[in-house]
Design an enzyme around this catalytic site. Structure first.
Site, PDB file in Angstrom:
ATOM      1  NE  ARG A   1      -4.252  -1.419   0.248  1.00 56.08           N
ATOM      2  CZ  ARG A   1      -4.418  -2.508  -0.509  1.00 56.08           C
ATOM      3  NH1 ARG A   1      -3.471  -2.889  -1.352  1.00 56.08           N
ATOM      4  NH2 ARG A   1      -5.515  -3.226  -0.416  1.00 56.08           N
TER       5      ARG A   1
ATOM      6  CD  GLU B   1      -3.010   3.436  -4.955  1.00 56.64           C
ATOM      7  OE1 GLU B   1      -4.016   2.740  -5.188  1.00 56.64           O
ATOM      8  OE2 GLU B   1      -1.943   2.949  -4.548  1.00 56.64           O
TER       9      GLU B   1
ATOM     10  CG  HIS C   1      -3.330  -0.521  -6.512  1.00 52.85           C
ATOM     11  ND1 HIS C   1      -3.614   0.078  -5.310  1.00 52.85           N
ATOM     12  CD2 HIS C   1      -3.307  -1.862  -6.259  1.00 52.85           C
ATOM     13  CE1 HIS C   1      -3.763  -0.857  -4.376  1.00 52.85           C
ATOM     14  NE2 HIS C   1      -3.566  -2.039  -4.932  1.00 52.85           N
TER      15      HIS C   1
HETATM   16  O1  GLV Z   1      -4.362  -4.390  -3.588  1.00 53.05           O
HETATM   17  C1  GLV Z   1      -5.059  -5.327  -3.798  1.00 53.05           C
HETATM   18  C2  GLV Z   1      -5.734  -6.087  -2.795  1.00 53.05           C
HETATM   19  O2  GLV Z   1      -5.694  -5.751  -1.605  1.00 53.05           O
HETATM   20  O3  GLV Z   1      -6.373  -7.092  -3.170  1.00 53.05           O
END
Ligand code: GLV
Length: 319
Positions: A238, A267, A286
């Site tokens: 993250r 983001e 992401h």
């Molecule tokens: O970032 C992606 C997730 O947490 O699945």
């Protein structure tokens, strides 16, 4: 007894809709643009179960969703769940572990390779028609194979990364984790290192910790000063686990060689973020688990989770 009502804040694949239709009454947000918070509160009136991927589940939302009993996130991370508020309102929270581990590990290896071998930069150069004879040295990257990889956060995905690095690239893999995993050390030939040692000695550092109060800015200015100037830093956890300003500084001043990033403090990343101007940074939007197969499997798991949480049919992965 009437079927529970489930709302999904994005469209779900047809077969998942079909599964849900056998157990619950499903409504979905199908517009291309994201649902606004106030609209969401309206949609949640009378709803028993909510399927989402990143919506903040906090006191405000729960006060606006009086019938809500369960929230199923189509993600493994659940840092958007305020667990205290959910506990207070007796909301069951579920997530989607296991099904995405290999896919995220593949992406981490891709980021390591793309960064070390400067793939996006050299792809742009080739396509621009500026590839000239004799400039080969300017195109050199660094090796990945046989290098030292340090993984911070040895969970399910960390293990998959370690396997790929060890068996695919003959890397020397060490890890740092809250809990030591001696079985895995033996099985995969990994070494446990204290964080400072791992940061000082690794050629590649991969951050894979979940975001919690303890891991916010886990890697900051001090940690970057410990890393080797030749090191490559990868974050696929993250964005808020890293102090982005400190990372940008480390990349600009040569404290580290390069970074491969799938996640950011904000983001989508703001177009003026200085990271976007750095050649030694590979940036992705992401997409850790974003393959058709894996995202469909995650959505199916999330659908089964909400059905189990609301009706007791089957079992669910509670957070
Ligand atoms: O970032 C992606 C997730 O947490 O699945």
């Amino acid at each position: 007894m009437s079927r529970p009502i489930v709302f999904s804040d994005k469209p779900l694949p047809k077969e998942i809709q079909a599964y849900l239709a056998n157990h619950v009454k499903l409504t979905m947000w199908e517009e291309a643009h994201k649902l606004k918070r106030e609209q969401l509160f309206e949609k949640l009136q009378g709803v028993d179960g909510f399927m989402t991927s990143g919506e903040l589940i906090n006191e405000e939302l729960l006060q606006n969703a009086p019938n809500l009993r369960a929230v199923s996130t189509i993600s493994v991370g659940y840092d958007h769940f305020d667990l205290n508020a959910m506990r207070k309102h007796q909301i069951i929270g579920t997530h989607t572990p296991y099904v995405l581990d290999d896919t995220v590990a593949d992406l981490v290896l891709s980021l390591m390779l793309a960064t070390a071998r400067r793939i996006p930069e050299l792809d742009a150069l080739t396509k621009s028609g500026c590839w000239k004879k004799g400039d080969s040295r300017q195109l050199f990257g660094v090796d990945v194979h046989h290098k030292k990889l340090g993984i911070i956060g040895m969970g399910r995905i960390g293990e998959k990364i370690a396997k790929r690095a060890k068996y695919g690239f003959d890397m020397d893999v060490s890890y740092f984790n809250r809990k030591r995993k001696k079985g895995m050390e033996q099985q995969l030939g990994l070494h446990y290192e204290e964080l400072e040692v791992l940061l000082r000695e690794s050629d590649f550092i991969v951050l894979m910790v979940p975001l919690t109060n303890e891991t916010k800015h886990f890697i900051g200015a001090h940690e970057f000063t410990l890393m080797k100037p030749s090191s490559i830093f990868i974050n696929a956890s993250r964005g808020q686990t890293v102090d982005e300003e400190a990372m940008t500084e480390a990349l600009l001043t040569g404290e580290i060689l390069a970074a491969g990033l799938d996640v950011y403090e904000q983001e989508p990343i703001h177009p003026t973020n200085p990271l976007l101007n750095l050649k030694n940074v590979v940036t992705l939007p992401h997409i850790g688990s974003a393959t058709s197969e894996t995202r469909d499997a995650m959505a199916m798991m999330a659908a089964k989770n909400i059905v189990a949480a609301l009706t007791g049919v089957g079992s669910c992965y509670k957070v």
